[in-house]
Design an enzyme around this catalytic site. Structure first.
Site, PDB file in Angstrom:
ATOM      1  N   GLU A 127      32.727  10.346 -30.002  1.00  0.00           N
ATOM      2  CA  GLU A 127      32.203   9.512 -31.102  1.00  0.00           C
ATOM      3  C   GLU A 127      33.106   9.447 -32.333  1.00  0.00           C
ATOM      4  OE1 GLU A 127      28.193  10.799 -31.933  1.00  0.00           O
ATOM      5  OE2 GLU A 127      27.490  10.287 -29.927  1.00  0.00           O
ATOM      6  N   ASN A 169      34.873   9.780 -25.299  1.00  0.00           N
ATOM      7  CA  ASN A 169      33.469   9.431 -25.037  1.00  0.00           C
ATOM      8  C   ASN A 169      32.831   8.827 -26.294  1.00  0.00           C
ATOM      9  OD1 ASN A 169      31.136   9.756 -23.174  1.00  0.00           O
ATOM     10  ND2 ASN A 169      30.353  11.203 -24.688  1.00  0.00           N
ATOM     11  N   HIS A 205      23.415   4.809 -24.146  1.00  0.00           N
ATOM     12  CA  HIS A 205      22.052   5.000 -24.651  1.00  0.00           C
ATOM     13  C   HIS A 205      21.525   3.601 -24.957  1.00  0.00           C
ATOM     14  CE1 HIS A 205      22.471   9.303 -24.803  1.00  0.00           C
ATOM     15  NE2 HIS A 205      23.572   9.198 -25.522  1.00  0.00           N
ATOM     16  N   GLU A 232      25.967   9.273 -20.496  1.00  0.00           N
ATOM     17  CA  GLU A 232      24.726   9.762 -21.135  1.00  0.00           C
ATOM     18  C   GLU A 232      23.602   8.752 -20.988  1.00  0.00           C
ATOM     19  OE1 GLU A 232      25.369  11.187 -25.146  1.00  0.00           O
ATOM     20  OE2 GLU A 232      27.352  11.989 -24.640  1.00  0.00           O
ATOM     21  N   ASP A 234      20.503   6.600 -20.724  1.00  0.00           N
ATOM     22  CA  ASP A 234      19.042   6.567 -20.839  1.00  0.00           C
ATOM     23  C   ASP A 234      18.681   5.193 -21.385  1.00  0.00           C
ATOM     24  OD1 ASP A 234      19.770   7.050 -23.554  1.00  0.00           O
ATOM     25  OD2 ASP A 234      18.932   9.075 -23.568  1.00  0.00           O
TER      26      ASP A 234
HETATM   27  C1  XIL Z   1      21.984  15.369 -28.233  1.00  0.00           C
HETATM   28  C2  XIL Z   1      21.127  16.361 -27.472  1.00  0.00           C
HETATM   29  O1  XIL Z   1      20.511  15.678 -26.401  1.00  0.00           O
HETATM   30  C3  XIL Z   1      20.083  16.960 -28.395  1.00  0.00           C
HETATM   31  O2  XIL Z   1      19.398  18.026 -27.732  1.00  0.00           O
HETATM   32  C4  XIL Z   1      20.734  17.494 -29.664  1.00  0.00           C
HETATM   33  O3  XIL Z   1      19.731  17.924 -30.551  1.00  0.00           O
HETATM   34  C5  XIL Z   1      21.582  16.433 -30.328  1.00  0.00           C
HETATM   35  O4  XIL Z   1      22.537  15.959 -29.387  1.00  0.00           O
HETATM   36  N1  XIL Z   1      25.487  11.675 -28.076  1.00  0.00           N
HETATM   37  C6  XIL Z   1      26.048  12.805 -27.526  1.00  0.00           C
HETATM   38  C7  XIL Z   1      25.183  13.945 -27.145  1.00  0.00           C
HETATM   39  O5  XIL Z   1      27.255  12.824 -27.255  1.00  0.00           O
HETATM   40  O6  XIL Z   1      25.820  15.187 -27.319  1.00  0.00           O
HETATM   41  C8  XIL Z   1      23.881  13.928 -27.924  1.00  0.00           C
HETATM   42  O7  XIL Z   1      23.051  14.964 -27.397  1.00  0.00           O
HETATM   43  C9  XIL Z   1      23.231  12.580 -27.838  1.00  0.00           C
HETATM   44  C10 XIL Z   1      24.108  11.522 -28.436  1.00  0.00           C
END
Ligand code: XIL
Length: 298
Positions: A127, A169, A205, A232, A234
């Protein structure tokens, strides 16, 4: 095949889940994990605050739990994440300049060395680009150490673990837009100058839609000579959750260098997106419609 992992493996891909060390005693959770998935990512356990809570003192207990869960199940392990502006230990947040740069590079070296030879792919930097139309870097303490911090991190990770695939990422890079084009330009530059980068992770996401150029965006990165991974995934639960999951899966399957998909949790109740029910299994561990649509698309 009748599971996500076995179906993905038929095309040489993996299907993974982000998992939490604290849930490995939950038999419903580990039952689904070992049955369905052939890759794991630690949801939090390998982040900077977890692995180096005070400067120079490294703690790997929970990261190792995730690693061993994955390896004992014959799964790939994605390392996540060596450097990120978030979830830094407070001591790092209070550093700047060359002190922060050397602490950050030392962190990369130490953690990648601890896991050397065990990790399929590392999210070396997470990020680092800004949202919005500029396509530039995000402001952060790491960015303020100099624009070359990302390549310095990749070079250190490569030296520490030459066999791990090294990924950049990010989120909101899932279609062709200013942010993803900023990342694209960086990856193209790294490839042209021999900076060791092997893959780009697309967090994915997603809300109630998917960019129409999702597959084309994956393909343009693959055409630079890197692997791409959905890291990641969802999707907000709406009328089209199952079809969005299916579209993401079909896009990865259509891109030769898309090597796998990871969902960010197992059951809806495991998700960081509280109340959005964005995952493939319901709170009781039952398969949702989205599960079936993914399985059918693999
Ligand atoms: C999130 C986790 O799922 C949570 O448990 C934590 O509190 C915060 O981080 N992008 C990412 C992940 O790269 O590491 C994040 O994970 C979600 C967003």
């Amino acid at each position: 095949a009748s599971t996500l992992g076995a179906s993905a493996a038929q095309s040489g891909r993996y299907f993974g889940a982000a998992i939490a060390a604290g849930k490995l005693g939950d038999s419903t959770y580990t039952g689904i994990l070992t049955r369905e998935f052939n890759a794991v990512t630690p949801e939090n356990e390998m982040k900077w605050d977890a692995t180096e809570p005070s400067q120079g003192r490294f703690t790997y207990t929970n990261g190792d739990r995730i690693l061993n869960q994955g390896l004992s199940n014959g799964s790939k392990v994605r390392g996540h994440a060596l450097l990120w502006h978030a979830q830094q230990p407070s001591w790092a947040q209070s550093l700047s300049g060359s002190a922060l740069r050397s602490a950050a590079i030392n962190h990369v070296t130490q953690v990648a060395t601890h896991y050397k030879g065990k990790i399929y792919a590392w999210d070396v930097v997470n990020e680092a680009f800004a949202d919005g139309g500029g396509g530039g870097r995000r402001d952060s303490n790491l960015q303020r150490t100099g624009n070359d911090w990302i390549e310095a991190a990749f070079r250190a990770a490569h030296t520490a673990d030459p066999n791990a695939k090294l990924c950049y990422n990010d989120y909101n890079t899932d279609g062709v837009n200013a942010k993803s084009t900023g990342v694209y330009t960086m990856v193209r530059d790294f490839k042209s100058r021999g900076v060791p980068i092997d893959c780009v992770g697309f967090q994915s996401h997603l809300g109630t839609g998917i960019p129409g150029d999702y597959q084309a965006n994956l393909q343009r990165f693959a055409d630079l000579g890197v692997d791409v991974q959905i890291t990641e995934l969802d999707v907000a639960q709406g009328g089209n959750q199952a079809s969005i999951y299916s579209s993401v899966t079909r896009a990865c399957m259509a891109v030769t260098r898309c090597t796998g998909i990871t969902v960010w949790g197992i059951r809806d109740s495991d998700s960081w997106r509280t109340g959005e029910n964005p995952l493939l299994f319901d709170n009781s561990g039952n398969k949702k419609a989205a599960y079936t649509s993914v399985l059918n698309a693999l």
